[in-house]
Design a protein around this motif. Structure first.
Motif, short mmCIF file in Angstrom:
data_model
loop_
_atom_site.label_atom_id
_atom_site.label_comp_id
_atom_site.label_asym_id
_atom_site.label_seq_id
_atom_site.Cartn_x
_atom_site.Cartn_y
_atom_site.Cartn_z
N ASP A 4 0.86 -1.17 0.00
CA ASP A 4 0.00 0.00 0.00
C ASP A 4 0.91 1.24 0.00
O ASP A 4 1.65 1.44 0.96
N CYS A 7 0.17 3.88 3.24
CA CYS A 7 0.62 3.63 4.61
C CYS A 7 1.82 2.69 4.66
O CYS A 7 2.42 2.52 5.69
N MET A 9 2.01 -0.59 4.22
CA MET A 9 1.85 -1.96 4.68
C MET A 9 1.54 -2.92 3.52
O MET A 9 1.10 -2.50 2.46
N CYS A 29 -4.97 -1.02 1.56
CA CYS A 29 -5.49 -1.79 2.69
C CYS A 29 -6.91 -1.40 3.04
O CYS A 29 -7.64 -2.17 3.63
N CYS A 33 -7.26 4.64 2.39
CA CYS A 33 -5.96 4.76 1.75
C CYS A 33 -6.12 4.94 0.24
O CYS A 33 -5.39 5.70 -0.38
ZN LIG Z 1 -3.19 1.62 3.92
#
Ligand SMILES: [Zn+2]
Length: 74
Positions: A4, A7, A9, A29, A33
């Protein structure tokens, strides 16, 4: 696992939260986002390329002289 870009992750490809932008597909995610990316894709794409952005502006700008006297009342 795709990352992602907002962020940072790892996300699963089967969430369906993906956006195609300038020939690349980005996965997210959460809808939050995804919306964030769509609002400002350039920002996140650029981030991907430069993993280490060390902005060392000489000296650190936060002062430690915060004297909170009697700040917490129970
Ligand atoms: Zn995210």
């Amino acid at each position: 696992m795709p990352i992602d870009p907002v962020c940072g992750m790892e996300v699963s490809e089967d969430t369906g939260l993906k956006v195609e932008y300038s020939g690349k597909v980005y996965y997210f995610c959460s809808p939050g986002c995804k919306a964030e990316f769509e609002a400002n894709p350039e920002k996140y794409i650029r981030m991907e390329g430069m993993k280490d952005h060390h902005h060392s502006h000489g000296g650190h700008g936060h002062s430690h002289n915060r004297h909170h006297m009697g700040g917490c009342h129970h």
